[in-house]
Scaffold this motif. Structure first.
Motif, mmCIF file in Angstrom:
data_model
loop_
_atom_site.group_PDB
_atom_site.id
_atom_site.type_symbol
_atom_site.label_atom_id
_atom_site.label_comp_id
_atom_site.label_asym_id
_atom_site.label_seq_id
_atom_site.Cartn_x
_atom_site.Cartn_y
_atom_site.Cartn_z
ATOM 1 N N GLN A 26 30.346 -30.720 3.868
ATOM 2 C CA GLN A 26 29.767 -29.918 4.941
ATOM 3 C C GLN A 26 29.035 -30.843 5.903
ATOM 4 O O GLN A 26 28.615 -31.935 5.525
ATOM 5 C CB GLN A 26 28.791 -28.897 4.377
ATOM 6 C CG GLN A 26 29.432 -27.872 3.491
ATOM 7 C CD GLN A 26 28.407 -26.882 2.974
ATOM 8 O OE1 GLN A 26 27.211 -27.038 3.171
ATOM 9 N NE2 GLN A 26 28.878 -25.854 2.307
ATOM 10 N N TRP A 27 28.863 -30.386 7.124
ATOM 11 C CA TRP A 27 28.106 -31.139 8.121
ATOM 12 C C TRP A 27 26.625 -30.848 7.952
ATOM 13 O O TRP A 27 26.216 -29.754 7.591
ATOM 14 C CB TRP A 27 28.530 -30.721 9.527
ATOM 15 C CG TRP A 27 29.887 -31.211 9.895
ATOM 16 C CD1 TRP A 27 31.060 -30.515 9.822
ATOM 17 C CD2 TRP A 27 30.230 -32.507 10.375
ATOM 18 N NE1 TRP A 27 32.108 -31.293 10.235
ATOM 19 C CE2 TRP A 27 31.622 -32.522 10.586
ATOM 20 C CE3 TRP A 27 29.504 -33.656 10.658
ATOM 21 C CZ2 TRP A 27 32.291 -33.635 11.067
ATOM 22 C CZ3 TRP A 27 30.166 -34.766 11.135
ATOM 23 C CH2 TRP A 27 31.547 -34.750 11.334
ATOM 24 N N SER A 28 25.798 -31.846 8.255
ATOM 25 C CA SER A 28 24.353 -31.645 8.251
ATOM 26 C C SER A 28 23.952 -30.901 9.510
ATOM 27 O O SER A 28 24.748 -30.721 10.428
ATOM 28 C CB SER A 28 23.629 -32.998 8.210
ATOM 29 O OG SER A 28 23.843 -33.685 9.425
#
Length: 140
Positions: A26-28
């Motif tokens: 997942q992206w931060s």
């Protein structure tokens, strides 16, 4: 015909094994570094700290931890008037000892054909107090 079936099965297994970890990532959340133009980034191979350059009324170097915390932010000496732009930006590279090296340009005016002229400079962070020093700009 059996070879084609085995190849297809191997291909599907290969894709699943090596692509599943990518789908699970997942992206931060975005981290605001600074306003500016033409960013560049390099990662310290020892600590994982990121060095990010942005350009707006000069060149700003920001040191960010692997967790996303801004650890330091400073203007690169001698690069106060470099504005960058979509076609050019300063560049950063981190050496094996964790010291960032920065290249930037300085506008020198135009030649007789009204072509913009620039000088390129190089500075590096010196180990004393960890700040970039302007003692070593080099024109190319």
């Amino acid at each position: 015909m059996k070879t084609i079936t085995n190849t297809k099965i191997f291909s599907v297994l290969f894709i699943l094994c090596f692509s599943l970890p990518l789908f699970g990532q997942q992206w931060s959340e975005p981290i605001t570094i600074s306003s500016g133009d033409t960013p560049d980034i390099d990662i310290d191979p020892i600590t994982g700290n990121m060095y990010i350059l942005t350009m707006k009324n000069g060149v700003t170097l920001t040191k960010v931890s692997p967790e996303g915390t801004i650890l330091a932010q400073e203007n690169v000496p001698g690069a106060e008037f470099d504005e960058g732009g979509g076609h050019f930006g300063a560049s950063v590279a981190v050496d094996s000892r964790g010291y960032p090296h920065v290249c930037y340009r300085f506008y020198e005016g135009t030649d007789e054909d009204a072509t913009p002229q620039y000088a390129a400079f190089y500075v590096k962070r010196l180990p004393r107090d960890g700040r970039i020093e302007s003692c070593c700009p080099r024109m190319f």
